[in-house]
Design an enzyme around this catalytic site. Structure first.
Site, PDB file in Angstrom:
ATOM      1  N   ARG A   1      22.771  16.046 -16.172  1.00  0.00           N
ATOM      2  CA  ARG A   1      22.578  14.606 -15.966  1.00  0.00           C
ATOM      3  C   ARG A   1      21.963  14.366 -14.586  1.00  0.00           C
ATOM      4  O   ARG A   1      22.504  14.810 -13.564  1.00  0.00           O
ATOM      5  CB  ARG A   1      23.904  13.855 -16.108  1.00  0.00           C
ATOM      6  CG  ARG A   1      24.495  13.985 -17.504  1.00  0.00           C
ATOM      7  CD  ARG A   1      25.860  13.350 -17.627  1.00  0.00           C
ATOM      8  NE  ARG A   1      25.810  11.892 -17.534  1.00  0.00           N
ATOM      9  CZ  ARG A   1      26.891  11.114 -17.650  1.00  0.00           C
ATOM     10  NH1 ARG A   1      28.075  11.651 -17.848  1.00  0.00           N
ATOM     11  NH2 ARG A   1      26.768   9.793 -17.558  1.00  0.00           N
TER      12      ARG A   1
ATOM     13  N   ARG B   1      23.501   9.636 -26.610  1.00  0.00           N
ATOM     14  CA  ARG B   1      24.253   8.820 -27.569  1.00  0.00           C
ATOM     15  C   ARG B   1      23.387   8.298 -28.717  1.00  0.00           C
ATOM     16  O   ARG B   1      23.890   8.098 -29.830  1.00  0.00           O
ATOM     17  CB  ARG B   1      24.942   7.659 -26.851  1.00  0.00           C
ATOM     18  CG  ARG B   1      26.134   8.105 -26.030  1.00  0.00           C
ATOM     19  CD  ARG B   1      26.835   6.985 -25.317  1.00  0.00           C
ATOM     20  NE  ARG B   1      28.066   7.488 -24.696  1.00  0.00           N
ATOM     21  CZ  ARG B   1      28.755   6.823 -23.779  1.00  0.00           C
ATOM     22  NH1 ARG B   1      28.349   5.635 -23.372  1.00  0.00           N
ATOM     23  NH2 ARG B   1      29.865   7.338 -23.268  1.00  0.00           N
TER      24      ARG B   1
ATOM     25  N   ASP C   1      27.523   0.345 -23.135  1.00  0.00           N
ATOM     26  CA  ASP C   1      28.662   1.131 -23.602  1.00  0.00           C
ATOM     27  C   ASP C   1      29.252   0.640 -24.917  1.00  0.00           C
ATOM     28  O   ASP C   1      30.072   1.335 -25.529  1.00  0.00           O
ATOM     29  CB  ASP C   1      29.765   1.162 -22.537  1.00  0.00           C
ATOM     30  CG  ASP C   1      29.458   2.152 -21.419  1.00  0.00           C
ATOM     31  OD1 ASP C   1      28.583   3.012 -21.620  1.00  0.00           O
ATOM     32  OD2 ASP C   1      30.085   2.062 -20.354  1.00  0.00           O
TER      33      ASP C   1
ATOM     34  N   SER D   1      21.679  -3.887 -16.224  1.00  0.00           N
ATOM     35  CA  SER D   1      23.109  -3.719 -15.916  1.00  0.00           C
ATOM     36  C   SER D   1      23.574  -4.615 -14.769  1.00  0.00           C
ATOM     37  O   SER D   1      24.390  -4.202 -13.936  1.00  0.00           O
ATOM     38  CB  SER D   1      23.424  -2.249 -15.590  1.00  0.00           C
ATOM     39  OG  SER D   1      23.142  -1.421 -16.687  1.00  0.00           O
TER      40      SER D   1
ATOM     41  N   GLY E   1      30.972  10.911 -15.152  1.00  0.00           N
ATOM     42  CA  GLY E   1      29.704  10.503 -14.546  1.00  0.00           C
ATOM     43  C   GLY E   1      29.862   9.487 -13.434  1.00  0.00           C
ATOM     44  O   GLY E   1      29.183   9.543 -12.407  1.00  0.00           O
TER      45      GLY E   1
ATOM     46  N   ARG F   1      33.446   7.967 -26.377  1.00  0.00           N
ATOM     47  CA  ARG F   1      33.053   6.777 -27.132  1.00  0.00           C
ATOM     48  C   ARG F   1      32.607   7.114 -28.562  1.00  0.00           C
ATOM     49  O   ARG F   1      32.706   6.274 -29.451  1.00  0.00           O
ATOM     50  CB  ARG F   1      31.960   6.008 -26.393  1.00  0.00           C
ATOM     51  CG  ARG F   1      32.412   5.554 -25.021  1.00  0.00           C
ATOM     52  CD  ARG F   1      31.757   4.289 -24.537  1.00  0.00           C
ATOM     53  NE  ARG F   1      32.124   4.020 -23.161  1.00  0.00           N
ATOM     54  CZ  ARG F   1      33.286   3.516 -22.764  1.00  0.00           C
ATOM     55  NH1 ARG F   1      34.208   3.216 -23.659  1.00  0.00           N
ATOM     56  NH2 ARG F   1      33.540   3.314 -21.484  1.00  0.00           N
TER      57      ARG F   1
ATOM     58  N   LYS G   1      24.003   9.806 -20.970  1.00  0.00           N
ATOM     59  CA  LYS G   1      25.461   9.654 -20.904  1.00  0.00           C
ATOM     60  C   LYS G   1      26.129  11.005 -21.191  1.00  0.00           C
ATOM     61  O   LYS G   1      25.489  12.049 -21.090  1.00  0.00           O
ATOM     62  CB  LYS G   1      25.918   8.585 -21.903  1.00  0.00           C
ATOM     63  CG  LYS G   1      25.424   7.174 -21.568  1.00  0.00           C
ATOM     64  CD  LYS G   1      26.161   6.583 -20.393  1.00  0.00           C
ATOM     65  CE  LYS G   1      25.797   5.122 -20.174  1.00  0.00           C
ATOM     66  NZ  LYS G   1      26.581   4.507 -19.094  1.00  0.00           N
TER      67      LYS G   1
END
Length: 409
Positions: free
Chosen positions: A99, A323, A292, A173, A70, A366, A319
């Site tokens: 996405r 998630r 994350d 962020s 990404g 992840r 993501k």
């Protein structure tokens, strides 16, 4: 590849692990080095994402396939849009075509870029014809993925008149935006970030310099989790890290004190130590600046039998997988009492953990790595375990160094 994981028989660990360079810093550094060949890079990430970024930057025409990366999709969109004479189709995996990219594409088109959609409006693949960009003002919603913002900021000094970027609303962020600006400053580019306005000056050339990439704090999170789930007295030393990090995930050092883990900073190393401090039973964290590490924290809390309420997770929906839904599904299989919304996760304290559950990873590195530390408390299987190569190819070997028993089925 399916793995069966069993944690070390001795839960009192004492090991040193060297972790590859940050994927986030590496991809930013690679783009800057492509714009300014006087820049060299040390401690570059050996992740899949960094490799596809490096390969993509070398292509001048035809198809650029970034697979699941990404960051590369967002950064290369800005890069190719500003490279006069280059013409590419930027594409990726099936999940990548789901996405959204429209916010970034619209911003670049408002600056004069020539970008069109090959299939579905608003999503990759996209066709980009590089142009000389002279407009220097653009605005974006402030709560979007920082990668959209950084994509614009990274190319800004190479634009004829630089760039003035206005962020509309509450900014999320922030650490990742500051990481980008810090790297620009490091190579001699003038920047300012005041209120919701960011300015980056135009710069034709930069002096020769070496960007040294710090190791990845997101990758360190899994060792924080292992340490939290181990016995008091455990010490795990990680390199190469620094106290004044550019990475938002370095907040781990503060967060994990709630789980009895203390961090000591040395020269380019950190040492994690499990203390006998009582673990907090109710944990509330706003992870808007470090989304994350949400998976790692949720799994740590479950393994410790404590609850948590995590907020600021709105970017996790887009993501490698959704998630939040993935955490809901996989933790529930293990016996967790969990609920999620589109931007929060709530986990209730649960003492029992179901053994020998197969964790699905959803093509998400992840998911594999966040659940692996649970082998400290139970045996489990990890499906499609090879996905870790996206950011941390050495992960399973490093767990073996911590005396995990890992059997490929």
């Amino acid at each position: 590849m399916k793995l069966h994981l069993t944690g070390p028989s001795d839960k009192h660990l004492n090991e040193t692990i060297t972790i590859t360079g940050s994927k986030s810093e590496s991809n930013r550094s690679l783009l800057l080095a492509a714009l300014y060949p006087a820049i060299s890079i040390e401690n570059l990430s050996n992740s899949d994402d960094a490799q596809v970024m490096e390969q993509g930057l070398k292509i001048t025409e035809g198809t650029v396939d970034i697979h699941h990366a990404g960051t590369a999709m967002r950064f290369l969109t800005g890069y190719f849009a500003s490279q006069e004479g280059k013409e590419v189709v930027l594409t990726g995996s099936k999940r990548m075509t789901e996405r959204p990219i429209e916010i970034l594409v619209d911003a670049l088109k408002s600056l004069g870029a020539d970008i069109s959609y090959v299939q579905d409006e608003g999503y990759p693949p996209i066709k980009i014809k590089g142009k000389r960009i002279v407009k220097d003002k653009v605005s974006l919603p402030a709560n979007v993925s920082s990668q959209y913002i950084s994509s614009l900021l990274l190319i800004a000094p190479s634009l004829e008149n630089g760039l003035e970027l206005e962020l509309v609303g509450k900014i999320t962020s922030v650490p990742y935006i500051k990481m980008t600006l810090a790297l620009l400053e490091e190579i001699g580019v003038k920047t300012s970030f005041e209120g919701n306005r960011i300015k980056v000056s135009s710069q034709d050339k930069v002096a020769s310099s070496t960007l040294v990439v710090e190791s990845d704090w997101s990758s360190a999170s899994y060792f924080y989790s292992i340490c939290a789930l181990s016995d008091p007295g455990t010490e795990i030393t990680l390199s190469a890290y620094k106290k004044e990090s550019l990475q938002g995930d370095s907040v781990l050092a503060k967060i994990y004190t709630s789980f009895g883990v203390e961090t000591t900073f040395g020269e380019n190393i950190i040492t994690l130590k499990k203390t006998d401090k009582k673990v907090s039973t109710e944990n509330e964290f706003d992870l808007a600046n470090a989304p994350d590490i949400a998976q790692t924290i949720a799994v740590t809390c479950f393994g410790l039998g404590v609850g948590c309420h995590l907020t600021g997770l709105h970017t996790l929906k887009i993501k490698e997988t959704d998630r939040l839904e993935a955490l809901d599904t996989e933790l529930s299989k293990l016996g967790a009492s969990i609920s999620v919304t589109d931007k929060t996760l709530t986990l209730l304290p649960t003492k029992a953990i179901t053994a020998d559950v197969s964790i699905d990873t959803y093509n998400d590195h992840r998911m594999a790595m966040a659940f692996a530390p649970l082998a400290m408390r139970t045996t489990l299987f990890v499906n499609n375990a090879e996905v870790v190569s996206k950011s941390y190819p050495d992960f399973w070997n490093d767990l073996k160094q911590l005396h995990f028993t890992i059997r490929e089925l």
